[in-house]
Write a protein that holds these residues in place. Structure first.
Motif, PDB file in Angstrom:
ATOM      1  N   ALA A  50       0.777  -1.240   0.000  1.00 50.48           N
ATOM      2  CA  ALA A  50       0.000   0.000   0.000  1.00 50.48           C
ATOM      3  C   ALA A  50       0.812   1.296   0.000  1.00 50.48           C
ATOM      4  O   ALA A  50       0.334   2.302  -0.516  1.00 50.48           O
ATOM      5  CB  ALA A  50      -0.981  -0.011   1.174  1.00 50.48           C
ATOM      6  N   GLY A  53      -1.115   4.416   0.526  1.00 52.09           N
ATOM      7  CA  GLY A  53      -2.540   4.080   0.449  1.00 52.09           C
ATOM      8  C   GLY A  53      -3.273   4.795  -0.678  1.00 52.09           C
ATOM      9  O   GLY A  53      -4.467   4.623  -0.852  1.00 52.09           O
ATOM     10  N   SER A  56      -5.631   2.651  -3.309  1.00 51.79           N
ATOM     11  CA  SER A  56      -6.908   2.118  -2.830  1.00 51.79           C
ATOM     12  C   SER A  56      -7.855   3.222  -2.368  1.00 51.79           C
ATOM     13  O   SER A  56      -9.063   3.109  -2.515  1.00 51.79           O
ATOM     14  CB  SER A  56      -6.712   1.058  -1.745  1.00 51.79           C
ATOM     15  OG  SER A  56      -5.630   1.365  -0.941  1.00 51.79           O
ATOM     16  N   LEU A  69      -5.805  -2.687   2.724  1.00 48.79           N
ATOM     17  CA  LEU A  69      -4.459  -2.184   2.444  1.00 48.79           C
ATOM     18  C   LEU A  69      -3.463  -2.970   3.280  1.00 48.79           C
ATOM     19  O   LEU A  69      -3.654  -3.112   4.494  1.00 48.79           O
ATOM     20  CB  LEU A  69      -4.347  -0.699   2.791  1.00 48.79           C
ATOM     21  CG  LEU A  69      -5.284   0.259   2.070  1.00 48.79           C
ATOM     22  CD1 LEU A  69      -6.616   0.367   2.789  1.00 48.79           C
ATOM     23  CD2 LEU A  69      -4.662   1.630   1.969  1.00 48.79           C
ATOM     24  N   GLU A  71       0.516  -3.271   4.445  1.00 49.16           N
ATOM     25  CA  GLU A  71       1.792  -2.548   4.485  1.00 49.16           C
ATOM     26  C   GLU A  71       2.602  -3.011   5.685  1.00 49.16           C
ATOM     27  O   GLU A  71       2.095  -3.079   6.790  1.00 49.16           O
ATOM     28  CB  GLU A  71       1.556  -1.032   4.561  1.00 49.16           C
ATOM     29  CG  GLU A  71       2.807  -0.188   4.580  1.00 49.16           C
ATOM     30  CD  GLU A  71       3.767  -0.482   3.426  1.00 49.16           C
ATOM     31  OE1 GLU A  71       4.931  -0.843   3.716  1.00 49.16           O
ATOM     32  OE2 GLU A  71       3.365  -0.371   2.248  1.00 49.16           O
ATOM     33  N   ILE A  80      -0.611   5.923   6.011  1.00 55.20           N
ATOM     34  CA  ILE A  80      -1.868   5.338   5.526  1.00 55.20           C
ATOM     35  C   ILE A  80      -3.005   5.674   6.487  1.00 55.20           C
ATOM     36  O   ILE A  80      -4.081   6.099   6.064  1.00 55.20           O
ATOM     37  CB  ILE A  80      -1.761   3.799   5.359  1.00 55.20           C
ATOM     38  CG1 ILE A  80      -0.784   3.454   4.228  1.00 55.20           C
ATOM     39  CG2 ILE A  80      -3.136   3.178   5.104  1.00 55.20           C
ATOM     40  CD1 ILE A  80      -0.398   1.985   4.173  1.00 55.20           C
ATOM     41  N   LEU A  95      -6.630  -1.705   7.346  1.00 47.91           N
ATOM     42  CA  LEU A  95      -5.178  -1.703   7.199  1.00 47.91           C
ATOM     43  C   LEU A  95      -4.603  -2.927   7.905  1.00 47.91           C
ATOM     44  O   LEU A  95      -4.798  -3.104   9.104  1.00 47.91           O
ATOM     45  CB  LEU A  95      -4.589  -0.412   7.796  1.00 47.91           C
ATOM     46  CG  LEU A  95      -3.060  -0.327   7.890  1.00 47.91           C
ATOM     47  CD1 LEU A  95      -2.395  -0.512   6.530  1.00 47.91           C
ATOM     48  CD2 LEU A  95      -2.649   1.004   8.531  1.00 47.91           C
TER      49      LEU A  95
END
Length: 179
Positions: A50, A53, A56, A69, A71, A80, A95
């Motif tokens: 991501a 971000g 997305s 996402l 990461e 993000i 996330l």
């Protein structure tokens, strides 16, 4: 950087300083979405690397309902989280703070749009698409969007997918796979 279009269009995006992530420029992101959309009527998006971000969040801004996402970098995770807060619709985003391969073993459901922009492109993209297909994470109408250096040549077919479109933008190449 900012969101190019849709519900969040024009809102600023924070990015990570330094070379650990390579954020997709507004210009390339806009061109990429014109290639695959430009707008969506619902669906789920997965961004396996991501970074900030941006991809997305742009997809949700343009009509996707939900985004996952992934990461691993702690500093990027903070960026993000901040970018998700900017949308004021954090319930649409999840996330996962882990490595991509870890996330692939935990993800459930199917995705309609997948972004792959890994640090070591070719081998990783092939492995990721194969893992997504094996785990039945790809929806019927899925589009897998891969961003690489323009010198990287991806295979014509990977698992159940084949190249639909491919374009070069400056030093970046965008390859889109579909069923």
């Amino acid at each position: 950087m900012k969101i190019v279009s849709g519900t969040y269009g024009g809102r600023p995006l924070k990015t990570l300083e330094g070379k650990t992530t390579r954020p997709t420029s507004d210009k390339v992101r806009g061109a990429m979405f014109n290639m695959i959309g430009p707008y969506f009527d619902g669906g789920r998006v997965l961004d396996l690397y991501a970074g900030s971000g941006g991809l997305s969040i742009e997809a949700v801004s343009r009509g996707m309902e939900q985004a996952v996402l992934v990461e691993k970098d702690r500093r990027a995770q903070g960026i993000i989280a901040s970018n998700i807060q900017m949308t004021k619709e954090s319930h649409k985003f999840q996330l996962l703070k882990m490595e991509a391969h870890q996330a692939l073993s935990q993800l459930q459901g199917t995705f309609d749009l997948v972004f792959l922009d890994p640090p070591y492109a070719k081998e990783q993209i092939v492995a990721d698409i194969e893992a997504l297909a094996e785990r039945d994470l790809l929806g019927e109408e899925v589009m897998v969007v891969c961003e690489t250096d323009k010198a990287v040549d991806l295979p014509e077919e990977i698992a159940c997918l084949g190249i639909w479109k491919e374009k070069i933008y400056g030093i970046s190449k965008v390859t889109v796979y579909v069923r």
